[in-house]
Design a protein around this motif. Sequence first.
Motif, mmCIF file in Angstrom:
data_model
loop_
_atom_site.group_PDB
_atom_site.id
_atom_site.type_symbol
_atom_site.label_atom_id
_atom_site.label_comp_id
_atom_site.label_asym_id
_atom_site.label_seq_id
_atom_site.Cartn_x
_atom_site.Cartn_y
_atom_site.Cartn_z
ATOM 1 N N TYR A 112 115.320 -13.035 55.275
ATOM 2 C CA TYR A 112 114.426 -12.795 54.136
ATOM 3 C C TYR A 112 114.226 -11.306 53.882
ATOM 4 O O TYR A 112 114.119 -10.864 52.748
ATOM 5 C CB TYR A 112 113.068 -13.441 54.393
ATOM 6 N N GLU A 113 114.182 -10.516 54.940
ATOM 7 C CA GLU A 113 113.917 -9.087 54.772
ATOM 8 C C GLU A 113 115.192 -8.262 54.612
ATOM 9 O O GLU A 113 115.126 -7.047 54.525
ATOM 10 C CB GLU A 113 113.115 -8.566 55.966
ATOM 11 N N GLY A 114 116.355 -8.933 54.611
ATOM 12 C CA GLY A 114 117.597 -8.232 54.322
ATOM 13 C C GLY A 114 118.456 -7.877 55.506
ATOM 14 O O GLY A 114 119.568 -7.365 55.323
ATOM 15 N N SER A 115 117.984 -8.107 56.733
ATOM 16 C CA SER A 115 118.801 -7.821 57.908
ATOM 17 C C SER A 115 119.975 -8.802 57.969
ATOM 18 O O SER A 115 119.849 -9.958 57.579
ATOM 19 C CB SER A 115 117.967 -7.941 59.185
ATOM 20 N N ARG A 116 121.117 -8.331 58.494
ATOM 21 C CA ARG A 116 122.295 -9.194 58.605
ATOM 22 C C ARG A 116 122.368 -9.826 59.980
ATOM 23 O O ARG A 116 122.059 -9.207 60.999
ATOM 24 C CB ARG A 116 123.577 -8.392 58.355
ATOM 25 N N VAL A 117 122.767 -11.087 59.993
ATOM 26 C CA VAL A 117 123.014 -11.808 61.241
ATOM 27 C C VAL A 117 124.412 -12.397 61.170
ATOM 28 O O VAL A 117 124.978 -12.568 60.089
ATOM 29 C CB VAL A 117 121.972 -12.927 61.465
ATOM 30 N N VAL A 118 124.985 -12.690 62.339
ATOM 31 C CA VAL A 118 126.321 -13.282 62.378
ATOM 32 C C VAL A 118 126.299 -14.517 63.267
ATOM 33 O O VAL A 118 125.601 -14.567 64.282
ATOM 34 C CB VAL A 118 127.374 -12.277 62.902
ATOM 35 N N ILE A 119 127.052 -15.511 62.858
ATOM 36 C CA ILE A 119 127.189 -16.755 63.617
ATOM 37 C C ILE A 119 128.422 -16.656 64.511
ATOM 38 O O ILE A 119 129.503 -16.304 64.050
ATOM 39 C CB ILE A 119 127.317 -17.952 62.669
ATOM 40 N N LYS A 120 128.242 -16.964 65.787
ATOM 41 C CA LYS A 120 129.345 -16.934 66.740
ATOM 42 C C LYS A 120 129.433 -18.282 67.455
ATOM 43 O O LYS A 120 128.414 -18.844 67.862
ATOM 44 C CB LYS A 120 129.145 -15.818 67.784
ATOM 45 N N GLU A 121 130.673 -18.756 67.607
ATOM 46 C CA GLU A 121 130.855 -20.000 68.329
ATOM 47 C C GLU A 121 130.512 -19.791 69.797
ATOM 48 O O GLU A 121 130.648 -18.690 70.346
ATOM 49 C CB GLU A 121 132.293 -20.499 68.198
ATOM 50 N N ILE A 122 130.042 -20.831 70.457
ATOM 51 C CA ILE A 122 129.729 -20.784 71.878
ATOM 52 C C ILE A 122 131.021 -21.009 72.665
ATOM 53 O O ILE A 122 131.733 -21.993 72.436
ATOM 54 C CB ILE A 122 128.680 -21.848 72.237
ATOM 55 N N ALA A 123 131.341 -20.088 73.543
ATOM 56 C CA ALA A 123 132.613 -20.161 74.275
ATOM 57 C C ALA A 123 132.670 -21.384 75.180
ATOM 58 O O ALA A 123 133.745 -21.956 75.399
ATOM 59 C CB ALA A 123 132.807 -18.884 75.085
ATOM 60 N N GLU A 124 131.529 -21.797 75.707
ATOM 61 C CA GLU A 124 131.499 -22.988 76.558
ATOM 62 C C GLU A 124 131.738 -24.243 75.704
ATOM 63 O O GLU A 124 131.451 -24.250 74.489
ATOM 64 C CB GLU A 124 130.148 -23.101 77.277
ATOM 65 N N PRO A 125 132.253 -25.308 76.315
ATOM 66 C CA PRO A 125 132.547 -26.526 75.547
ATOM 67 C C PRO A 125 131.276 -27.306 75.184
ATOM 68 O O PRO A 125 130.769 -28.104 75.975
ATOM 69 C CB PRO A 125 133.433 -27.329 76.509
ATOM 70 N N VAL A 126 130.757 -27.054 74.014
ATOM 71 C CA VAL A 126 129.546 -27.738 73.555
ATOM 72 C C VAL A 126 129.918 -28.834 72.559
ATOM 73 O O VAL A 126 130.916 -28.724 71.842
ATOM 74 C CB VAL A 126 128.553 -26.752 72.909
#
Length: 316
Positions: free
Chosen positions: A260-274
Motif C-alpha cells: 500500500y505504501e509503495g515498497s516492493r516485495v518479491v515472491i520466492k518459491e520455497i526450496a524445500e518440497p512443500v
Amino acid sequence: MAELMNPAPRFSLRQLAYFVAIAEAGTISEAAQRLHISQPAVSLALSDLERALKVQLCVRRKSHGITLTPTGTQVLRRARQLLRQAEDLEGEASAGEGSLTGVLSLGCFVTLAPTVLPPLLQGFSALHPGLTVDFAEATQDVLQRRLLSGELDLAVIYDMDVVPEMERAELFTMRPHILLPADHPLADRPAVSLHELAPEPMVLLDAAPSSHHALGLCHGFGVVPRVRYRPTSYEVARALVGRGMGWSILVQRPSNDRTYEGSRVVIKEIAEPVRAEAVLLAWPRAVRLNRRAEEFLRYCRDAALPTGARPEASQA
C-alpha cells in the motif's frame, strides 16, 4: 381410515424472524429499529414464541440486552434454516425455474477475499440479477462457527484446520511461498531455503489458520523461525516485509508486487518440497444446500476461478 395430517406448528415464521433479529441485534430495542416495528410488538412475538415452544430462549436483562440460553442457541440455528427454506419455497413458487431470488450468505477467509470474492460475485450476480449475495470476511475459525450456527450458507476457506462437521468441495490449489523485500540478498534466486532465512526476523501473519500453517511448515523441515512481528492483516504483513523488517510465508499471491505504501516485495518459491494448499467451498454436513447455494457451488466449479489461482498457475 385416512391418516390425520400433522397439526400446524403453534409458532409463525414471523415470530422466528423476530427472534433471529433479536439474537443478532443483542437487544429488543435494536431489533425493533432494524425491523421498523414497535418494541412492544417484538417483545410480544418473543414471548409468544417461547410460550409456543415451551422453553426459555433468552434471558432479558434491563439495560443490558438479552443473553441466549443454551436452548435458545439451538433454536436460533434451526430458525435460520427454516427461514431460508421458507425463502426458497417462496422464490421457487414466484419465479421461473432458471431464476434465483433471495439472499445468499457467503463467507471468505480474509486473505483470499481480495482476489477470490470480486470475480465470483461479479460473475454469479450477472447470471442471477435477482439474487443478493451478502458476504463476510473473517478468519477460518470464525467462519466455521458462523457456518455451524446457520449465519452463513457457504464459505471459501483453506483446507486447514477444517472441523469434521464440514462438507467441502475443492476449488483450486496454491503453493505457499516466501515473501522477501525486493532488495534482500536472496531476492535474485528463484527459490530460497527456509534454513537460510532462519536467523533473520520473521513476519508471521497471525490470522488462523495462517500462523499454524507457517509455523508447522517451518518445524516440519527442522527450522525454528525468529518471529518478530505478528500482524493480523495480510497487507500489514506485506508492508513490514517491504520495509525490510523481516520475511514471511504466505499462500495467497496477488499480482501486484507493491505494498500500500509503495515498497516492493518479491515472491520466492520455497526450496524445500512443500505441497500445494487447497482452497475449498465449505458448508455444514448436516445442512442440505438450498438452491442458491447449489447454484453457487456449481458456478464455482465450472468457471469464475480468479486469475492466478488456477491449479496450473500455482505450480510455478
